[in-house]
Design a protein around this motif. Structure first.
Motif, short mmCIF file in Angstrom:
data_model
loop_
_atom_site.label_atom_id
_atom_site.label_comp_id
_atom_site.label_asym_id
_atom_site.label_seq_id
_atom_site.Cartn_x
_atom_site.Cartn_y
_atom_site.Cartn_z
N THR A 23 0.81 -1.20 0.00
CA THR A 23 0.00 0.00 0.00
C THR A 23 0.85 1.26 0.00
O THR A 23 0.61 2.19 -0.79
CB THR A 23 -0.93 0.01 1.23
N LEU A 24 1.89 1.28 0.91
CA LEU A 24 2.70 2.49 1.00
C LEU A 24 3.46 2.75 -0.33
O LEU A 24 3.50 3.88 -0.82
CB LEU A 24 3.69 2.38 2.15
N ASP A 25 4.02 1.65 -0.84
CA ASP A 25 4.76 1.82 -2.09
C ASP A 25 3.84 2.22 -3.24
O ASP A 25 4.15 3.10 -4.05
CB ASP A 25 5.50 0.52 -2.41
N LEU A 26 2.68 1.52 -3.23
CA LEU A 26 1.73 1.83 -4.30
C LEU A 26 1.13 3.22 -4.13
O LEU A 26 0.78 3.88 -5.11
CB LEU A 26 0.61 0.78 -4.31
N GLN A 27 1.00 3.64 -2.81
CA GLN A 27 0.44 4.98 -2.59
C GLN A 27 1.34 6.05 -3.21
O GLN A 27 0.85 7.00 -3.82
CB GLN A 27 0.30 5.21 -1.08
N ALA A 28 2.64 5.83 -3.03
CA ALA A 28 3.57 6.80 -3.64
C ALA A 28 3.45 6.77 -5.17
O ALA A 28 3.45 7.82 -5.85
CB ALA A 28 4.99 6.49 -3.21
N LYS A 29 3.36 5.54 -5.69
CA LYS A 29 3.21 5.45 -7.15
C LYS A 29 1.89 6.05 -7.63
O LYS A 29 1.83 6.70 -8.67
CB LYS A 29 3.30 3.99 -7.58
N ILE A 30 0.86 5.82 -6.76
CA ILE A 30 -0.44 6.37 -7.13
C ILE A 30 -0.40 7.89 -7.16
O ILE A 30 -0.95 8.54 -8.06
CB ILE A 30 -1.53 5.86 -6.18
N GLU A 31 0.26 8.45 -6.12
CA GLU A 31 0.37 9.90 -6.11
C GLU A 31 1.11 10.41 -7.36
O GLU A 31 0.74 11.44 -7.95
CB GLU A 31 1.09 10.36 -4.84
N LEU A 32 2.14 9.67 -7.72
CA LEU A 32 2.87 10.05 -8.92
C LEU A 32 1.99 9.93 -10.16
O LEU A 32 1.99 10.80 -11.05
CB LEU A 32 4.11 9.17 -9.07
N LEU A 33 1.22 8.84 -10.20
CA LEU A 33 0.33 8.63 -11.34
C LEU A 33 -0.77 9.69 -11.40
O LEU A 33 -1.18 10.13 -12.47
CB LEU A 33 -0.29 7.24 -11.27
#
Length: 255
Positions: free
Chosen positions: A126-136
């Motif tokens: 989740t944390l890693d994906l959250q960062a990626k999501i924010e970037l996306l």
């Protein structure tokens, strides 16, 4: 009427009994011939002057029509060049619209793919994906800005397309223009016909002038013959032969 009066005068001359009578009748004949000749010459000069004025007026009108036709041809060429430039700009706008539409579709597909990938991430990442999501999301915002820009460009292209659509109406105007040009050419042909008619009339007037000159020369020859007859009639030999009996009838060589 003039020929009848000359005939009467010649008859009087033929019937004259004395030299004085012959001289008076001869003077009247010469005066009448001169009046007839002057009257004919004046009428011929008036007709010739009028024909020359009509010819000059026809030439001026023809030159005016030629100038108007040249102006119309130049205007037609300018309109054709402007139409060609508008068609070139329209083709460029259509190509750019197709390219931007293709890029917009690619961006939409990429956005959908990223959103699908985001839904597949599990909670452990989740944390890693959250960062990626924010970037996306940031990339998505940038893409949406780009989409808005593309939509603005599409609106501008639609305006250009509307302008082209209005320019397509120039075809109707071109047909009207061609009709007007045909009318000018018809008018020019009529002017040329009028010029030919004027030239024909000038030739006819020239022939009439030659005939009048010939008639004047004939009248002059008659006058000389009458003068010669008068001198013969008034010579001492003829006067002596006419006395004391009846004066002989004058047989002048009148043609």
């Amino acid at each position: 009427n003039g020929d009848r009066e000359i005939g009467d005068i010649l008859q009087q001359l033929n019937e004259a009994q004395t030299a004085t009578g012959i001289e008076q009748v001869g003077s009247e004949l010469l005066y009448h011939i001169e009046e007839v000749r002057n009257d004919k010459m004046k009428r011929l000069e008036t007709q010739l002057s009028q024909a020359l004025k009509e010819r000059d007026r026809a030439v001026e009108e023809c030159e005016s029509v030629v100038r108007e036709r040249n102006a119309v041809v130049n205007e037609r060429d300018r309109a054709a060049n402007e139409r060609d430039r508008a068609m070139t700009e329209k083709d460029r706008a259509v190509n750019k619209l197709a390219r931007l539409s293709s890029e917009n579709e690619v961006l939409r597909l990429q956005l959908r793919h990223l959103e699908a990938e985001r839904m597949q991430f599990d909670k452990a990442r989740t944390l890693d994906l959250q960062a990626k999501i924010e970037l996306l999301v940031a990339e998505r915002n940038a893409m949406e800005d780009k989409v808005h820009a593309v939509e603005s460009e599409l609106q501008r292209l639609q305006l250009i397309y509307s302008l082209h659509k209005s320019l397509s109406q120039e075809k109707v105007l071109k047909n009207q223009f061609c009709t007007t040009l045909d009318d000018f050419e018809h008018c020019l042909k009529q002017r040329e016909h009028e010029i030919l008619t004027a030239q024909t009339q000038n030739r006819k007037l020239a022939r009439r002038l030659e005939a009048s000159q010939f008639e004047a020369s004939q009248l002059s020859r008659r006058v000389h013959e009458l003068e010669r007859g008068y001198r013969l009639a008034t010579s001492p030999t003829i006067v002596a032969s006419s006395l004391p009996g009846r004066s002989p009838t004058f047989q002048g060589s009148v043609v």
